[in-house]
Write a protein that holds these residues in place. Sequence first.
Motif, short mmCIF file in Angstrom:
data_model
loop_
_atom_site.label_atom_id
_atom_site.label_comp_id
_atom_site.label_asym_id
_atom_site.label_seq_id
_atom_site.Cartn_x
_atom_site.Cartn_y
_atom_site.Cartn_z
N GLY A 1 0.81 -1.22 0.00
CA GLY A 1 0.00 0.00 0.00
C GLY A 1 0.84 1.26 0.00
N ARG A 2 2.14 1.14 0.21
CA ARG A 2 3.01 2.33 0.19
C ARG A 2 3.25 2.76 -1.25
NH1 ARG A 2 7.94 2.28 3.96
NH2 ARG A 2 7.68 4.50 3.68
N GLN A 3 3.57 4.05 -1.39
CA GLN A 3 3.71 4.64 -2.72
C GLN A 3 4.94 5.53 -2.81
OE1 GLN A 3 -0.05 6.63 -3.63
NE2 GLN A 3 -1.06 5.25 -2.21
N TYR A 4 5.29 5.91 -4.04
CA TYR A 4 6.45 6.77 -4.26
C TYR A 4 6.17 7.66 -5.46
CZ TYR A 4 11.30 8.20 -4.98
OH TYR A 4 12.46 8.93 -5.12
N ILE A 5 6.55 8.93 -5.37
CA ILE A 5 6.46 9.86 -6.50
C ILE A 5 7.88 10.31 -6.83
CG2 ILE A 5 5.73 12.16 -7.27
CD1 ILE A 5 3.24 11.83 -5.58
N GLY A 6 8.21 10.27 -8.12
CA GLY A 6 9.55 10.68 -8.53
C GLY A 6 9.57 11.21 -9.95
N ARG A 7 10.79 11.43 -10.43
CA ARG A 7 10.98 11.93 -11.79
C ARG A 7 12.12 11.13 -12.42
NH1 ARG A 7 14.49 17.40 -10.58
NH2 ARG A 7 16.10 16.27 -9.46
N LYS A 8 12.13 11.08 -13.73
CA LYS A 8 13.21 10.42 -14.45
C LYS A 8 13.46 11.14 -15.76
CE LYS A 8 16.26 7.26 -15.22
NZ LYS A 8 17.57 7.46 -14.62
N GLN A 9 14.73 11.42 -16.02
CA GLN A 9 15.11 12.02 -17.30
C GLN A 9 15.18 10.93 -18.36
OE1 GLN A 9 18.07 15.33 -15.36
NE2 GLN A 9 18.82 14.22 -17.10
N VAL B 1 0.33 9.24 6.82
CA VAL B 1 0.57 7.95 7.46
C VAL B 1 -0.56 6.99 7.09
CG1 VAL B 1 1.92 8.86 9.37
CG2 VAL B 1 -0.56 8.74 9.58
N THR B 2 -0.32 5.69 7.29
CA THR B 2 -1.31 4.70 6.88
C THR B 2 -2.12 4.16 8.05
OG1 THR B 2 0.28 2.91 7.13
CG2 THR B 2 0.11 3.92 4.96
N ASN B 3 -1.74 4.51 9.29
CA ASN B 3 -2.48 3.97 10.43
C ASN B 3 -2.72 5.06 11.47
OD1 ASN B 3 -0.07 4.30 11.81
ND2 ASN B 3 0.45 2.13 11.76
N GLU B 4 -3.56 4.76 12.43
CA GLU B 4 -3.92 5.74 13.46
C GLU B 4 -2.76 6.07 14.40
OE1 GLU B 4 -7.45 4.45 15.45
OE2 GLU B 4 -8.57 4.27 13.58
N ASN B 5 -1.85 5.14 14.58
CA ASN B 5 -0.71 5.37 15.48
C ASN B 5 0.29 6.36 14.88
OD1 ASN B 5 -1.78 3.48 17.22
ND2 ASN B 5 -0.54 1.82 16.39
N GLY B 6 0.25 6.53 13.57
CA GLY B 6 1.15 7.45 12.91
C GLY B 6 2.56 6.93 12.75
N ASP B 7 2.76 5.62 12.91
CA ASP B 7 4.11 5.08 12.83
C ASP B 7 4.41 4.40 11.49
OD1 ASP B 7 2.46 2.91 13.22
OD2 ASP B 7 3.57 2.09 14.90
N GLU B 8 3.43 4.32 10.61
CA GLU B 8 3.64 3.74 9.28
C GLU B 8 3.37 4.80 8.23
OE1 GLU B 8 4.73 1.16 6.38
OE2 GLU B 8 4.80 0.69 8.51
N ARG B 9 4.42 5.20 7.53
CA ARG B 9 4.28 6.24 6.51
C ARG B 9 3.69 5.67 5.23
NH1 ARG B 9 9.44 8.25 5.20
NH2 ARG B 9 8.31 9.72 3.93
N LEU B 10 2.81 6.45 4.58
CA LEU B 10 2.20 6.05 3.33
C LEU B 10 3.20 6.10 2.18
CD1 LEU B 10 -0.26 5.34 1.56
CD2 LEU B 10 -0.78 7.78 1.45
#
Length: 140
Positions: free
Chosen positions: A29-37, A114-123
């Motif tokens: 469920g985690r994601q990433y945004i980036g760029r590429k030349q 974040v992905t959970n209520e505890n705030g310890d898992e980053r999206l």
Amino acid sequence: MEDYGHWIALTERPAGAYGFIYAIFGPTGRQYIGRKQLVSVSTKLLPGKTRRTKSYKESDWRGYTSSCRELLDDISIYSKEAFTFVIYDWCMGKGILTYRECQEQWDNEVLSRVTNENGDERLWYNGNIGAVKFLKPESK
């Protein structure tokens, strides 16, 4: 039809495109945004010349996955096939490529969601936008 490697392009690549903005979606469920030349540029001083000349060659974009160490570690664990690689914006120059990446990352709050209520898992896998680094919250 153009070969995009493992990338899914939402639109055809326009003539003269310099690079693209992409998103990677992982099996957790985690994601990433980036760029590429699309091209790499190098300058060389040729013998007998006083000015450097630029040379262009296609980059490794078709096989590229990411420069994010955490994401690359997950790709090695789950396999590249478990991830979805999407090109969603083509950019015509280096400046707009950098700008669009930062804009998308800010708009999607990649440093704070974040992905959970505890705030310890980053999206998001992203750990910075430009020079702004993400600091993990201190333990409670």
